[in-house]
Write an enzyme that holds these catalytic residues in place. Structure first.
Site, PDB file in Angstrom:
ATOM      1  N   HIS A 156      34.862  42.175  42.538  1.00  0.00           N
ATOM      2  CA  HIS A 156      34.006  41.095  42.036  1.00  0.00           C
ATOM      3  C   HIS A 156      32.975  40.691  43.086  1.00  0.00           C
ATOM      4  O   HIS A 156      31.792  40.528  42.783  1.00  0.00           O
ATOM      5  CB  HIS A 156      34.833  39.850  41.684  1.00  0.00           C
ATOM      6  CG  HIS A 156      35.777  40.016  40.549  1.00  0.00           C
ATOM      7  ND1 HIS A 156      37.107  39.704  40.668  1.00  0.00           N
ATOM      8  CD2 HIS A 156      35.585  40.428  39.275  1.00  0.00           C
ATOM      9  CE1 HIS A 156      37.699  39.917  39.507  1.00  0.00           C
ATOM     10  NE2 HIS A 156      36.799  40.372  38.641  1.00  0.00           N
ATOM     11  N   LYS A 213      43.906  36.013  27.593  1.00  0.00           N
ATOM     12  CA  LYS A 213      44.997  36.136  28.557  1.00  0.00           C
ATOM     13  C   LYS A 213      45.322  34.783  29.170  1.00  0.00           C
ATOM     14  O   LYS A 213      44.502  33.873  29.193  1.00  0.00           O
ATOM     15  CB  LYS A 213      44.662  37.146  29.650  1.00  0.00           C
ATOM     16  CG  LYS A 213      43.418  36.824  30.460  1.00  0.00           C
ATOM     17  CD  LYS A 213      43.137  37.941  31.452  1.00  0.00           C
ATOM     18  CE  LYS A 213      41.774  37.797  32.075  1.00  0.00           C
ATOM     19  NZ  LYS A 213      41.477  38.888  32.990  1.00  0.00           N
ATOM     20  N   ARG A 259      33.703  49.646  36.252  1.00  0.00           N
ATOM     21  CA  ARG A 259      34.506  50.471  37.153  1.00  0.00           C
ATOM     22  C   ARG A 259      34.804  51.827  36.527  1.00  0.00           C
ATOM     23  O   ARG A 259      34.619  52.847  37.141  1.00  0.00           O
ATOM     24  CB  ARG A 259      35.838  49.775  37.480  1.00  0.00           C
ATOM     25  CG  ARG A 259      35.696  48.490  38.245  1.00  0.00           C
ATOM     26  CD  ARG A 259      37.031  47.765  38.360  1.00  0.00           C
ATOM     27  NE  ARG A 259      37.487  47.388  37.025  1.00  0.00           N
ATOM     28  CZ  ARG A 259      38.714  47.568  36.554  1.00  0.00           C
ATOM     29  NH1 ARG A 259      39.648  48.088  37.328  1.00  0.00           N
ATOM     30  NH2 ARG A 259      39.034  47.229  35.326  1.00  0.00           N
ATOM     31  N   SER A 266      41.981  42.870  38.851  1.00  0.00           N
ATOM     32  CA  SER A 266      42.802  41.676  39.054  1.00  0.00           C
ATOM     33  C   SER A 266      44.242  41.914  38.618  1.00  0.00           C
ATOM     34  O   SER A 266      45.181  41.503  39.295  1.00  0.00           O
ATOM     35  CB  SER A 266      42.223  40.490  38.280  1.00  0.00           C
ATOM     36  OG  SER A 266      40.987  40.093  38.819  1.00  0.00           O
TER      37      SER A 266
END
Length: 171
Positions: A17, A42, A91, A129
């Site tokens: 990030h 989430k 990514r 994460s």
């Protein structure tokens, strides 16, 4: 002044990030990092205040970066800041599939706001994460993957790690 937003849950912020935000700060006059207050998809591990503080500490040296909290649509958050762009990091291929869908929805709602994708640097392209949280929970060292205050907090949360082996989600 051209403003961009970098929205996310940042649960927690990772060096990936930070890489994307830092690079965006070199492109745009102002970057507003938007932390989703209560993500619908989430349950965050870290409370909102802690996620915001992690970001503020990690980004303190970037003078054109601000951190704000939002709970509205991303495009409404962009409009609130008069942002011309939404910056998203990519990514892997699976990131693209999700982001492509979000881009099409956002373009429908706010055609005046562009989405700009920044490919993660190779050194952090594997960092997520969720992966960091799993490593930390089992007592693994995440110091190279997250800012120092986040790594310290994980040691407090999981001083001895938890017993067992991580489950393979594919099984």
């Amino acid at each position: 002044m051209i403003t961009a937003i970098c929205p996310g849950s940042y649960d927690p912020v990772t060096n990936g990030h930070i890489d994307v935000i830092t690079r965006a700060s070199g492109i745009f006059d102002r970057v507003v990092v938007g932390v989703v207050g209560n993500p619908h998809h989430k349950q965050p591990m870290f409370p909102l205040e802690e996620r915001v503080e992690f970001l503020r500490e990690a980004l303190a040296d970037l003078r054109n970066v601000e951190v704000d909290v939002f709970s509205e649509l991303v495009v409404d958050f962009a409009r609130k800041w008069d942002a011309k762009a939404i910056v998203k990091g990519l990514r892997v291929i699976s990131d693209f599939e999700w982001e492509f869908q979000m881009n099409q929805l956002n373009r429908t709602l706010a055609p005046e706001v562009e989405t700009v994708y920044v490919m993660a640097s190779p050194q952090v392209s594997f960092v997520s994460s969720s992966g960091v949280k799993e490593i930390a929970a089992f007592g693994g060292n995440v110091e190279e993957l997250v800012p120092e205050p986040v790594a310290r907090r994980f040691v407090e949360l999981f001083p001895n790690g938890r017993p067992g082996t991580p489950e393979n989600p594919g099984e």
